[in-house]
Design a protein around this motif. Structure first.
Motif, PDB file in Angstrom:
ATOM      1  N   GLY A   1       0.823  -1.210   0.000  1.00  0.00           N
ATOM      2  CA  GLY A   1       0.000   0.000   0.000  1.00  0.00           C
ATOM      3  C   GLY A   1       0.854   1.255   0.000  1.00  0.00           C
ATOM      4  N   PHE A   2       1.878   1.286   0.866  1.00  0.00           N
ATOM      5  CA  PHE A   2       2.807   2.419   0.906  1.00  0.00           C
ATOM      6  C   PHE A   2       3.472   2.596  -0.453  1.00  0.00           C
ATOM      7  CE2 PHE A   2       6.732   4.621   1.353  1.00  0.00           C
ATOM      8  CZ  PHE A   2       6.662   5.425   2.482  1.00  0.00           C
ATOM      9  N   ALA A   3       3.963   1.490  -1.016  1.00  0.00           N
ATOM     10  CA  ALA A   3       4.697   1.552  -2.277  1.00  0.00           C
ATOM     11  C   ALA A   3       3.825   2.087  -3.408  1.00  0.00           C
ATOM     12  CB  ALA A   3       5.245   0.173  -2.626  1.00  0.00           C
ATOM     13  N   ALA A   4       2.620   1.539  -3.540  1.00  0.00           N
ATOM     14  CA  ALA A   4       1.725   1.960  -4.626  1.00  0.00           C
ATOM     15  C   ALA A   4       1.339   3.426  -4.490  1.00  0.00           C
ATOM     16  CB  ALA A   4       0.478   1.079  -4.648  1.00  0.00           C
ATOM     17  N   LYS A   5       0.997   3.833  -3.274  1.00  0.00           N
ATOM     18  CA  LYS A   5       0.588   5.222  -3.039  1.00  0.00           C
ATOM     19  C   LYS A   5       1.743   6.175  -3.303  1.00  0.00           C
ATOM     20  CE  LYS A   5      -1.688   8.764  -1.390  1.00  0.00           C
ATOM     21  NZ  LYS A   5      -0.608   9.719  -1.724  1.00  0.00           N
TER      22      LYS A   5
ATOM     23  N   VAL B   1      -0.970   2.860 -10.311  1.00  0.00           N
ATOM     24  CA  VAL B   1       0.233   2.102  -9.955  1.00  0.00           C
ATOM     25  C   VAL B   1      -0.202   0.866  -9.176  1.00  0.00           C
ATOM     26  CG1 VAL B   1       2.352   2.082  -8.587  1.00  0.00           C
ATOM     27  CG2 VAL B   1       1.736   4.118  -9.890  1.00  0.00           C
ATOM     28  N   SER B   2       0.369  -0.281  -9.521  1.00  0.00           N
ATOM     29  CA  SER B   2       0.137  -1.525  -8.788  1.00  0.00           C
ATOM     30  C   SER B   2       1.451  -2.005  -8.206  1.00  0.00           C
ATOM     31  CB  SER B   2      -0.452  -2.597  -9.706  1.00  0.00           C
ATOM     32  OG  SER B   2      -1.718  -2.202 -10.191  1.00  0.00           O
ATOM     33  N   SER B   3       1.401  -2.483  -6.964  1.00  0.00           N
ATOM     34  CA  SER B   3       2.610  -2.923  -6.278  1.00  0.00           C
ATOM     35  C   SER B   3       2.390  -4.282  -5.633  1.00  0.00           C
ATOM     36  CB  SER B   3       3.026  -1.913  -5.205  1.00  0.00           C
ATOM     37  OG  SER B   3       3.264  -0.645  -5.768  1.00  0.00           O
ATOM     38  N   THR B   4       3.414  -5.123  -5.692  1.00  0.00           N
ATOM     39  CA  THR B   4       3.384  -6.433  -5.046  1.00  0.00           C
ATOM     40  C   THR B   4       4.739  -6.697  -4.400  1.00  0.00           C
ATOM     41  OG1 THR B   4       4.161  -7.592  -7.029  1.00  0.00           O
ATOM     42  CG2 THR B   4       1.765  -7.388  -6.752  1.00  0.00           C
ATOM     43  N   VAL B   5       4.780  -7.695  -3.520  1.00  0.00           N
ATOM     44  CA  VAL B   5       6.049  -8.204  -2.979  1.00  0.00           C
ATOM     45  C   VAL B   5       6.121  -9.678  -3.340  1.00  0.00           C
ATOM     46  CG1 VAL B   5       7.402  -8.661  -0.909  1.00  0.00           C
ATOM     47  CG2 VAL B   5       6.124  -6.524  -1.102  1.00  0.00           C
ATOM     48  N   PHE B   6       7.034 -10.007  -4.238  1.00  0.00           N
ATOM     49  CA  PHE B   6       7.171 -11.379  -4.749  1.00  0.00           C
ATOM     50  C   PHE B   6       5.825 -11.902  -5.262  1.00  0.00           C
ATOM     51  CE2 PHE B   6      10.421 -11.242  -1.202  1.00  0.00           C
ATOM     52  CZ  PHE B   6      11.473 -10.934  -2.059  1.00  0.00           C
ATOM     53  N   GLY B   7       5.074 -11.006  -5.905  1.00  0.00           N
ATOM     54  CA  GLY B   7       3.797 -11.383  -6.488  1.00  0.00           C
ATOM     55  C   GLY B   7       2.648 -11.470  -5.504  1.00  0.00           C
ATOM     56  N   LEU B   8       2.893 -11.126  -4.245  1.00  0.00           N
ATOM     57  CA  LEU B   8       1.862 -11.253  -3.211  1.00  0.00           C
ATOM     58  C   LEU B   8       1.258  -9.895  -2.843  1.00  0.00           C
ATOM     59  CD1 LEU B   8       3.809 -13.666  -0.835  1.00  0.00           C
ATOM     60  CD2 LEU B   8       2.006 -14.314  -2.445  1.00  0.00           C
ATOM     61  N   LYS B   9       0.021  -9.937  -2.355  1.00  0.00           N
ATOM     62  CA  LYS B   9      -0.678  -8.780  -1.788  1.00  0.00           C
ATOM     63  C   LYS B   9      -0.625  -7.558  -2.699  1.00  0.00           C
ATOM     64  CE  LYS B   9      -2.239 -10.491   2.057  1.00  0.00           C
ATOM     65  NZ  LYS B   9      -3.690 -10.599   2.304  1.00  0.00           N
ATOM     66  N   LYS B  10      -1.156  -7.711  -3.877  1.00  0.00           N
ATOM     67  CA  LYS B  10      -1.182  -6.616  -4.831  1.00  0.00           C
ATOM     68  C   LYS B  10      -2.073  -5.490  -4.326  1.00  0.00           C
ATOM     69  CE  LYS B  10      -2.164  -5.669  -9.724  1.00  0.00           C
ATOM     70  NZ  LYS B  10      -2.614  -6.285 -11.005  1.00  0.00           N
ATOM     71  N   ARG B  11      -1.541  -4.273  -4.343  1.00  0.00           N
ATOM     72  CA  ARG B  11      -2.321  -3.081  -3.994  1.00  0.00           C
ATOM     73  C   ARG B  11      -2.246  -2.097  -5.144  1.00  0.00           C
ATOM     74  NH1 ARG B  11      -3.262  -1.977   1.287  1.00  0.00           N
ATOM     75  NH2 ARG B  11      -4.832  -0.546   0.420  1.00  0.00           N
TER      76      ARG B  11
ATOM     77  N   VAL C   1      -1.557   4.056  13.094  1.00  0.00           N
ATOM     78  CA  VAL C   1      -1.322   4.988  11.992  1.00  0.00           C
ATOM     79  C   VAL C   1      -1.080   4.258  10.671  1.00  0.00           C
ATOM     80  CG1 VAL C   1       1.191   5.224  12.359  1.00  0.00           C
ATOM     81  CG2 VAL C   1      -0.121   7.085  11.304  1.00  0.00           C
ATOM     82  N   THR C   2      -0.353   3.140  10.682  1.00  0.00           N
ATOM     83  CA  THR C   2      -0.112   2.436   9.421  1.00  0.00           C
ATOM     84  C   THR C   2      -1.376   1.748   8.911  1.00  0.00           C
ATOM     85  OG1 THR C   2       0.758   0.536  10.661  1.00  0.00           O
ATOM     86  CG2 THR C   2       2.362   2.122   9.802  1.00  0.00           C
ATOM     87  N   LYS C   3      -2.192   1.238   9.825  1.00  0.00           N
ATOM     88  CA  LYS C   3      -3.471   0.649   9.415  1.00  0.00           C
ATOM     89  C   LYS C   3      -4.378   1.720   8.817  1.00  0.00           C
ATOM     90  CE  LYS C   3      -4.273  -1.416  13.392  1.00  0.00           C
ATOM     91  NZ  LYS C   3      -4.938  -2.220  14.452  1.00  0.00           N
ATOM     92  N   MET C   4      -4.394   2.889   9.419  1.00  0.00           N
ATOM     93  CA  MET C   4      -5.235   3.977   8.919  1.00  0.00           C
ATOM     94  C   MET C   4      -4.825   4.406   7.519  1.00  0.00           C
ATOM     95  SD  MET C   4      -5.671   7.840  10.479  1.00  0.00           S
ATOM     96  CE  MET C   4      -3.946   8.239  10.112  1.00  0.00           C
ATOM     97  N   LEU C   5      -3.537   4.701   7.341  1.00  0.00           N
ATOM     98  CA  LEU C   5      -3.069   5.264   6.070  1.00  0.00           C
ATOM     99  C   LEU C   5      -3.077   4.267   4.917  1.00  0.00           C
ATOM    100  CD1 LEU C   5      -0.069   7.480   7.220  1.00  0.00           C
ATOM    101  CD2 LEU C   5      -2.332   8.251   6.496  1.00  0.00           C
ATOM    102  N   PHE C   6      -2.915   2.972   5.222  1.00  0.00           N
ATOM    103  CA  PHE C   6      -2.726   2.015   4.133  1.00  0.00           C
ATOM    104  C   PHE C   6      -3.768   0.899   4.065  1.00  0.00           C
ATOM    105  CE2 PHE C   6       1.507   3.667   5.415  1.00  0.00           C
ATOM    106  CZ  PHE C   6       1.653   4.530   4.340  1.00  0.00           C
TER     107      PHE C   6
END
Length: 446
Positions: free
Chosen positions: A32-36, A76-86, A252-257
């Motif tokens: 979420g951070f990465a995509a945003k 923008v779409s972001s994943t980590v090793f293909g997981l949890k695409k945001r 805060v991280t749950k709220m923002l992402f």
């Protein structure tokens, strides 16, 4: 040879598996951070992916994210090793919005803007400022102070991106790192909290709110939270539970992402302290204030327009965008974007006690209230502004107050010296020595 290759790859595979397993609960937040971040830096600031990944996203473990930009869709779409695409998507007028998991993009709202063009020099218009030489400014020392705020070639320590110094409404120094210039929008992070405070100041001037009012939200009517004042929220002194920690899964991280509506998370928190005696820095509180502002309007469009019509566009911050959450609430805690020059205009509004070139935007009493230290903050915090009353910066005047943001974003306002000093970067105090930075600039202006 095959055995060497096999056993050479195996440790790498084990390390990668360990990274995924350790970070799996955080993957939603990482992607979420990465995509945003990539979305906003691309479509708001006009930067390239390489500079974003090597600068803004070079944070452990965010740098594990793989980011793909869709320029046609502006997403923008972001994943980590293909997981949890945001996915984050750019919308004209509201910037980039992080789409919550399992929801489709359905954003149709947009604030109206009125870009006022005047035939006046900066800061009150769009023309170049007139050259002015101040006899009490040692420009050689000033240039040294500004240069010293940046890294030397090959260094990556201070990581300053922009410095702007305004004295008596005149830019007397301005410098940008390679890849940035006076037209580059920069993320203020928590400096946006001060924008939210100013919007409340406008409402106060219009007689629609007052800082001592209670019974702020219907959800609090049946418990002790009904006694929390608007002042308590503005001063981060409500006693509400909140954990502000960006290094783990926290409020805060749950709220923002993760949250669709960022105004609600603080609303649901219980009291864990006594109002006016429990200072606790909370981005959730500022977004709750954004929700409070929303409640002052019958129509959502009126809420969206108000921030710009009555404040941002009125002082010519034409580059500014305050991004919204998925539900259309301004993320007043964190996501304000503007050029360094426009951020400086906001500082000048406060330097001049809420007056903008003859128009009183905020009551002078509101500005004074903003600078009043919060009880139990050790003189460090006012109403969504940071203070130097307690001497955090020993070589700077005690009347200094500032908008501060994550990773070292600052707008310093120093009334006794008629100065506004802006600094943007990726390193904060003490790695970037703020006291030294301020003292060197102040020494050059006698």
């Amino acid at each position: 040879m095959k055995k060497i290759v096999k056993f050479g790859i195996l440790p790498i595979v084990i390390i990668l598996i360990a990274v995924v397993v350790f970070n799996y609960p955080r993957l939603n937040i990482i992607t979420g951070f990465a995509a945003k971040s990539v979305c906003s830096c691309t479509f708001e600031a006009g930067r390239d992916l390489k500079s974003i990944e090597e600068g803004d996203n070079d944070i452990n473990p965010v740098y594990y994210a793989k980011n793909e930009i869709n320029f046609e869709e502006k997403s923008v779409s972001s994943t980590v090793f293909g997981l949890k695409k945001r996915k984050a998507i750019y919308k004209d007028g509201i910037g980039c919005v992080l789409v919550p998991e399992n929801l489709e993009e359905t954003i149709s709202f947009k604030p109206k803007r009125n870009f006022i063009v005047t035939n006046l020099p900066y800061p009150y218009g769009n023309l170049p400022q007139k050259d002015t030489i101040f006899s009490n400014v040692n420009y050689k020392l000033l240039d040294f102070a500004v240069e010293n705020a940046f890294d030397c070639e090959g260094e990556q320590e201070k990581r300053t991106r922009a410095v702007l110094v305004i004295y008596k409404d005149q830019i007397i120094a301005e410098k940008y790192v390679d890849g940035f210039n006076k037209n580059t929008k920069l993320l203020g992070w928590s400096m946006t909290k001060s924008i939210t405070s100013a919007v409340l100041g406008v409402l106060e001037k219009q007689g629609k709110i007052h800082v001592n009012q209670t019974h702020l939200f219907p959800a609090w009517e049946n418990d002790e939270r009904s006694k929390i004042t608007l002042n308590n929220l503005l001063q981060m002194n409500s006693g509400l539970e909140w954990l502000e920690d960006y290094n783990k899964i926290s409020d805060v991280t749950k709220m923002l992402f993760l949250d669709k509506d960022m105004t609600k998370i603080q609303l649901t928190k219980p009291l864990v302290g006594k109002p006016n005696e429990s200072w606790n820095y909370s981005s959730g509180t500022t977004n709750l204030l954004s929700g409070f502002i929303r409640n002052q309007f019958k129509a959502h469009q009126d809420y969206l327009d108000f921030w710009y019509a009555e404040l941002i566009d009125k002082i010519g911050m034409n580059s500014m965008i305050v991004e919204t959450d998925f539900s259309g609430n301004y993320i007043g805690s964190s996501y304000g974007w503007a050029t360094a020059r426009d951020w400086a205009k906001f500082g000048l509004l406060y330097l001049h006690n809420g007056n903008w070139n003859g128009t009183q935007i905020l009551n002078e009493s509101w500005v004074n209230y903003t600078k009043t230290p919060t009880k139990t903050s050790n003189g460090e915090y006012g109403a969504q502004f940071w203070l130097n009353v307690g001497g955090v910066y020993p070589n700077a005047p005690k009347d200094l107050y500032s908008c501060n943001g994550y990773q070292g974003q600052y707008v310093f306002i120093i009334p006794s010296k008629e100065l506004v000093i802006v600094r943007f970067g990726l390193a904060e105090n003490p790695i970037f020595n703020v006291n030294q930075f301020l003292s060197e600039i102040l020494y050059s202006v006698n």
